[in-house]
Design an enzyme around this catalytic site. Structure first.
Site, PDB file in Angstrom:
ATOM      1  N   ASP A 179      80.956  53.321  22.921  1.00  9.47           N
ATOM      2  CA  ASP A 179      81.483  53.797  24.197  1.00  9.47           C
ATOM      3  C   ASP A 179      80.671  53.129  25.311  1.00  9.47           C
ATOM      4  O   ASP A 179      79.591  52.575  25.078  1.00  9.47           O
ATOM      5  CB  ASP A 179      81.341  55.323  24.243  1.00  9.47           C
ATOM      6  CG  ASP A 179      81.734  55.910  25.581  1.00  9.47           C
ATOM      7  OD1 ASP A 179      82.800  55.542  26.099  1.00  9.47           O
ATOM      8  OD2 ASP A 179      80.948  56.723  26.117  1.00  9.47           O
ATOM      9  N   ILE A 180      81.189  53.174  26.533  1.00 16.78           N
ATOM     10  CA  ILE A 180      80.493  52.522  27.652  1.00 16.78           C
ATOM     11  C   ILE A 180      79.794  53.541  28.556  1.00 16.78           C
ATOM     12  O   ILE A 180      78.576  53.650  28.566  1.00 16.78           O
ATOM     13  CB  ILE A 180      81.483  51.652  28.464  1.00 16.78           C
ATOM     14  CG1 ILE A 180      82.022  50.512  27.588  1.00 16.78           C
ATOM     15  CG2 ILE A 180      80.791  51.093  29.716  1.00 16.78           C
ATOM     16  CD1 ILE A 180      83.046  49.628  28.281  1.00 16.78           C
ATOM     17  N   ASP A 181      80.573  54.310  29.331  1.00 22.45           N
ATOM     18  CA  ASP A 181      79.983  55.227  30.321  1.00 22.45           C
ATOM     19  C   ASP A 181      79.234  56.358  29.629  1.00 22.45           C
ATOM     20  O   ASP A 181      79.807  57.094  28.825  1.00 22.45           O
ATOM     21  CB  ASP A 181      81.075  55.802  31.215  1.00 22.45           C
ATOM     22  CG  ASP A 181      81.730  54.751  32.084  1.00 22.45           C
ATOM     23  OD1 ASP A 181      81.335  54.627  33.254  1.00 22.45           O
ATOM     24  OD2 ASP A 181      82.622  54.048  31.587  1.00 22.45           O
ATOM     25  N   ASP A 194      79.289  59.633  23.917  1.00 14.37           N
ATOM     26  CA  ASP A 194      78.610  60.754  24.578  1.00 14.37           C
ATOM     27  C   ASP A 194      79.525  61.892  24.996  1.00 14.37           C
ATOM     28  O   ASP A 194      79.060  62.877  25.567  1.00 14.37           O
ATOM     29  CB  ASP A 194      77.897  60.249  25.838  1.00 14.37           C
ATOM     30  CG  ASP A 194      78.863  59.958  26.973  1.00 14.37           C
ATOM     31  OD1 ASP A 194      79.814  59.175  26.770  1.00 14.37           O
ATOM     32  OD2 ASP A 194      78.697  60.548  28.060  1.00 14.37           O
TER      33      ASP A 194
END
Length: 252
Positions: free
Chosen positions: A26-28, A203
């Site tokens: 995932d990124i953010d 997250d």
């Protein structure tokens, strides 16, 4: 759930058998620290090249799986274009090709109406993702309840092809027939991901479906952040900074 030290030690062993593993990130909130607004996130200068080196060590079996659009993800990590699932899996680029979604005229009109209404809620930010739209209230938490009600309204207006997704200080309308777990299964249909064991790191609630796939395939699932809502992840890293430390160590 394994703690920081145990998770970092486990992930440090990945390159002992690089041909065994595929990594999905995932990124953010996972690779990058969360920010007050979607456009305020910062990409550490060294990170794109570190991801590129790690991808090479894994034979290309590293993918980004994000709620952002595919084009936005590419802009964050240029000049590199990694295999990516955008809009929670509604968009995907892999060795098998590229699939993207265009917003219908009706959905475009809905986004316009939502953006106009949000002007009555100071601090609420509308993020137009093309075939999805997100309402962020991190700067205006007092509007959480009313915004949830209004987003349920817009979900009904959008119809069955869109679903309301809850996240960290955000409500999002996204294509209904996609999830991050579905995206992983599509990646596994072709090389270099085929027949590998997944490592999934995320997250948020939207990452739970890919954690479930990792667990079912005998892989590794890592939830990033403080212990809060229940998660099916089997391991934990307490911050995005620790995720970046792991990436840097594996890429060195």
């Amino acid at each position: 759930m394994q703690d920081d030290a145990a998770t970092q030690e486990m992930l440090s062993l990945v390159l002992e058998e690089p041909e065994r593993w595929a990594m999905f990130l995932d990124i953010d909130g996972t690779l990058l620290n969360l920010a007050p607004t979607p456009d305020a996130i910062e990409v550490p200068e060294a990170l794109p090249a570190q991801l590129h080196r790690l991808s090479n060590k894994l034979g290309g079996a590293l993918a980004l799986v994000t709620g952002r659009s595919l084009a936005y993800a590419d802009a964050l990590f240029k000049p590199f274009a990694f295999p990516t699932a955008g809009l929670h899996g509604a968009e995907i680029r892999s060795a098998a090709g590229m699939h993207t979604l265009e917003a219908s005229p009706e959905f475009q009109a809905l986004k316009h109406a939502l953006t106009e209404e949000a002007e009555h809620y100071p601090g609420v930010l509308i993020e137009d993702k093309g075939a999805a739209v997100a309402a962020h209230y991190r700067l205006a938490p007092e509007y959480e309840k009313v915004l949830e009600e209004r987003m349920h309204h817009y979900a009904k207006v959008a119809g069955p092809n869109w679903a309301l997704q809850l996240g960290k200080m955000v409500f999002e309308l996204r294509p209904a027939r996609s999830s991050k777990g579905d995206a992983l299964e599509r990646f596994f249909q072709s090389d270099p991901f085929k027949d590998r064991c997944p490592i999934t790191i995320g997250d948020d609630l939207t990452d739970e479906s890919m954690f479930a796939i990792a667990n079912a395939r005998g892989g590794v699932s890592v939830r990033v952040g403080a212990i809060g809502a229940p998660s099916c992840a089997t391991s934990r890293l307490s911050s995005a900074a620790l995720v970046r430390n792991v990436i840097a160590a594996l890429a060195a």
